[in-house]
Design an enzyme around this catalytic site. Structure first.
Site, short mmCIF file in Angstrom:
data_model
loop_
_atom_site.label_atom_id
_atom_site.label_comp_id
_atom_site.label_asym_id
_atom_site.label_seq_id
_atom_site.Cartn_x
_atom_site.Cartn_y
_atom_site.Cartn_z
N GLU A 132 -1.16 -9.14 3.57
CA GLU A 132 -0.96 -9.60 4.95
C GLU A 132 -2.28 -9.91 5.65
OE1 GLU A 132 -1.78 -5.25 5.44
OE2 GLU A 132 -0.75 -6.50 3.99
N CYS A 174 0.84 -1.20 0.00
CA CYS A 174 0.00 0.00 0.00
C CYS A 174 0.87 1.25 0.00
CB CYS A 174 -1.00 -0.05 1.16
SG CYS A 174 -2.40 1.08 0.93
N HIS A 209 -3.55 -5.35 0.35
CA HIS A 209 -3.01 -5.78 1.65
C HIS A 209 -2.98 -7.31 1.74
CE1 HIS A 209 -2.64 -1.94 3.87
NE2 HIS A 209 -3.55 -1.54 3.01
#
Length: 238
Positions: free
Chosen positions: A209, A105, A207
């Protein structure tokens, strides 16, 4: 060991550093040891850390200062100048050392800016894709269209994924050292990689993660950490 930069919790708690624990879980579950570096660390200290770690993760956060690509500040832009300075220094160190870098990001954006690219400072709402989703980040809200000859395609074994989204800026002009390898269905840049195939540099606008329960996104962190381990092994022979 992988360096992770920490930004301030702007605008609400500027005296507090912040990092989502999902980054830590993603790294540690792939076998890495995260090492936090904070704004206010000078260039010499940052270089000292970078020479002792094996990779760099640039997480999400507020916006890079547009002076780095020759623009005035947009009214919607939120800036952490100390974080900019830290990450510009860390990226320069990683580039000099040839170590793997993963940007997520904001991390994708500052990576592009540090290497000479530019950004769109603000995406107006109401477009065909909502890039600032209201749903939890483990929800997928738009397409990621991946180039077939990219690292991301090899890792995910796919040319099309569904991803999450929480950003209002995006890459405008890619840096010469990067190539665009993923776009959204509204043709915004969602992923870049090193133009040199021998370098492990990946920036993603979404994202991953938050999506590591899915194999395609878990594979990105596994490959990043494996590349950092290979880099660590080569340091002993230099």
């Amino acid at each position: 060991m992988i360096a992770v930069t920490l930004g301030r919790d702007l605008p609400d708690r500027p005296s507090v550093f912040r990092l989502a624990d999902s980054y830590v879980r993603a790294l540690t579950s792939s076998g890495a040891i995260p090492v936090a570096i904070m704004p206010g660390t000078d260039d010499a200290a940052t270089r000292y850390v970078m020479e002792r770690v094996d990779g760099l993760l640039l997480p999400g956060g507020v916006d890079p200062h547009p002076r780095y690509f020759g623009e005035d500040v947009h009214p919607e832009t939120v800036i952490d100048e100390d974080l900019d300075a830290l990450e510009m220094s860390a990226i320069a160190g990683a580039a000099d050392l040839g170590m793997p870098v993963l940007g997520v990001c904001r991390g994708c954006q500052i990576l592009n800016v540090a290497l000479g690219g530019s950004l769109v400072q603000h995406l107006e709402p109401g477009g065909p894709v909502n890039h600032r989703q209201d749903l939890p980040l483990d929800s997928e809200v738009h397409e990621l269209r991946i180039d077939g000859d990219s690292r991301l395609a090899r890792l995910s074994d796919a040319r099309l994924l569904r991803v999450n989204s929480l950003h209002h800026q995006v890459i405008a002009t890619p840096a010469e050292e990067l190539r665009v390898v993923g776009t959204s269905e509204d043709d915004l840049v969602e992923a870049v990689e090193a133009a040199d195939p021998d370098r492990w540099i990946v920036g993603v606008q979404y994202h991953p993660e938050e999506l590591i329960e899915q194999r395609a996104h878990r594979a990105l962190f596994d490959d990043f950490v494996a590349s950092c381990a290979r880099f660590a092994a080569t340091k002993g022979t230099q």
